[in-house]
Design a protein around this motif. Structure first.
Motif, PDB file in Angstrom:
ATOM      1  N   GLN A   1       0.813  -1.217   0.000  1.00  0.00           N
ATOM      2  CA  GLN A   1       0.000   0.000   0.000  1.00  0.00           C
ATOM      3  C   GLN A   1       0.847   1.266   0.000  1.00  0.00           C
ATOM      4  N   MET A   2       2.129   1.140   0.359  1.00  0.00           N
ATOM      5  CA  MET A   2       3.013   2.304   0.330  1.00  0.00           C
ATOM      6  C   MET A   2       3.238   2.798  -1.093  1.00  0.00           C
ATOM      7  N   ALA A   3       2.862   1.988  -2.080  1.00  0.00           N
ATOM      8  CA  ALA A   3       2.980   2.411  -3.478  1.00  0.00           C
ATOM      9  C   ALA A   3       2.152   3.654  -3.764  1.00  0.00           C
TER      10      ALA A   3
ATOM     11  N   ASN B   1       3.813 -13.246  -0.446  1.00  0.00           N
ATOM     12  CA  ASN B   1       3.291 -11.891  -0.271  1.00  0.00           C
ATOM     13  C   ASN B   1       4.379 -10.846  -0.501  1.00  0.00           C
ATOM     14  N   CYS B   2       5.608 -11.163  -0.092  1.00  0.00           N
ATOM     15  CA  CYS B   2       6.722 -10.251  -0.351  1.00  0.00           C
ATOM     16  C   CYS B   2       6.929 -10.071  -1.852  1.00  0.00           C
ATOM     17  N   ALA B   3       6.877 -11.167  -2.594  1.00  0.00           N
ATOM     18  CA  ALA B   3       7.043 -11.080  -4.043  1.00  0.00           C
ATOM     19  C   ALA B   3       5.961 -10.220  -4.668  1.00  0.00           C
ATOM     20  N   TRP B   4       4.724 -10.436  -4.248  1.00  0.00           N
ATOM     21  CA  TRP B   4       3.618  -9.640  -4.788  1.00  0.00           C
ATOM     22  C   TRP B   4       3.800  -8.160  -4.464  1.00  0.00           C
ATOM     23  N   SER B   5       4.169  -7.853  -3.229  1.00  0.00           N
ATOM     24  CA  SER B   5       4.340  -6.455  -2.828  1.00  0.00           C
ATOM     25  C   SER B   5       5.478  -5.788  -3.589  1.00  0.00           C
ATOM     26  N   LEU B   6       6.574  -6.504  -3.775  1.00  0.00           N
ATOM     27  CA  LEU B   6       7.674  -5.933  -4.551  1.00  0.00           C
ATOM     28  C   LEU B   6       7.225  -5.594  -5.974  1.00  0.00           C
TER      29      LEU B   6
ATOM     30  N   GLN C   1       4.209  -4.748  -6.869  1.00  0.00           N
ATOM     31  CA  GLN C   1       3.357  -3.563  -6.794  1.00  0.00           C
ATOM     32  C   GLN C   1       4.188  -2.299  -6.613  1.00  0.00           C
ATOM     33  N   LEU C   2       5.170  -2.335  -5.737  1.00  0.00           N
ATOM     34  CA  LEU C   2       5.981  -1.157  -5.448  1.00  0.00           C
ATOM     35  C   LEU C   2       6.858  -0.777  -6.639  1.00  0.00           C
TER      36      LEU C   2
END
Length: 252
Positions: A155-157, A186-191, A193-194
């Motif tokens: 969400q920081m994106a 989840n880390c892979a997905w967030s990376l 997104q960011l």
């Protein structure tokens, strides 16, 4: 760090989800009538614990700014089921005024479900004040809380470049070192997104390298697939070429 005598320890795969995890979007159509917000607002201050819990859960479906201060108060309720319901409800009704109370509860609550709900709500608040707490939770919390800290960092994106940059290194580290595959996914997905919000610089390249390493070397098929999906969405030429090469050569 935390007591082992009740719900606070949720460190097995079966305990990663709590009953409120699978919430439908607030605006999702449903055949079940939504609760009356006026009735639920009054019940948030009920002296009866089941009434407070029912009302807090109702605001996981309802959006109403009037409920926010009452839900914040319920974060300190004596009943953990009320507290976790209030945390999820604040995730559905995000507000800048809820950020500090959610951080405080994340830092002090003995109950793992409550801390997990607080992490999810903090992600939905999309507030830079939550970033240090989300990073700390990804590093130091129980697995169920780490799981959502990883996804909440995505969400920081929606914030500024500085917050995006600060979110990436701990996610790369967790993608490499986290023992639980679901958290690594989840880390892979967030990376992914960011990095969509990043220019092609050294930090972006480091994240892509981490995703490539996970795709090529992670022992879990699900993590490899999530890393691949993140790379494909980024469309990074170097990553796309390496994916094609590895697949043609049968390494993955």
């Amino acid at each position: 760090m935390y007591s082992n005598d009740d719900l606070s320890v949720l460190d097995t795969t079966d305990d990663l989800e709590s009953p409120l995890d699978r919430l439908e979007p607030v605006d999702a159509e449903s055949e079940t009538p939504k609760p009356d917000p006026e009735v639920m607002l009054a019940m948030l201050s009920s002296p009866e614990t089941p009434q407070r819990m029912l009302a807090a859960r109702a605001f996981c479906e309802l959006k109403d700014e009037r409920a926010i201060p009452l839900l914040i108060n319920l974060l300190e309720d004596v009943c953990p089921l009320v507290r976790v319901s209030a945390a999820y409800a604040l995730g559905r009704n995000p507000s800048p005024t809820a950020v500090e109370p959610l951080i405080n509860q994340l830092n002090c609550d003995f109950n793992g479900y409550v801390r997990k709900g607080a992490v999810w709500a903090l992600g939905n608040c999309r507030d830079r004040r939550a970033l240090p707490s989300l990073i700390d939770a990804l590093k130091n919390e129980i697995s169920a809380v780490r799981l959502w800290a990883a996804s909440s960092l995505a969400q920081m994106a929606e914030l500024d470049y500085e917050e995006i940059v600060a979110s990436i290194p701990p996610l790369i580290t967790a993608l490499k070192q986290e023992p639980l595959a679901a958290v690594r996914s989840n880390c892979a997905w967030s990376l992914g997104q960011l990095c969509r919000e990043m220019p092609s610089n050294a930090i972006y390249a480091g994240a892509v390298d981490g995703l490539i390493e996970a795709f090529a070397e992670d022992e879990d098929l699900g993590v490899r697939e999530d890393a691949k999906a993140a790379l494909l969405k980024l469309g990074d030429p170097r990553a796309l070429q390496l994916i094609e090469t590895l697949e043609l050569e049968g390494f993955v």
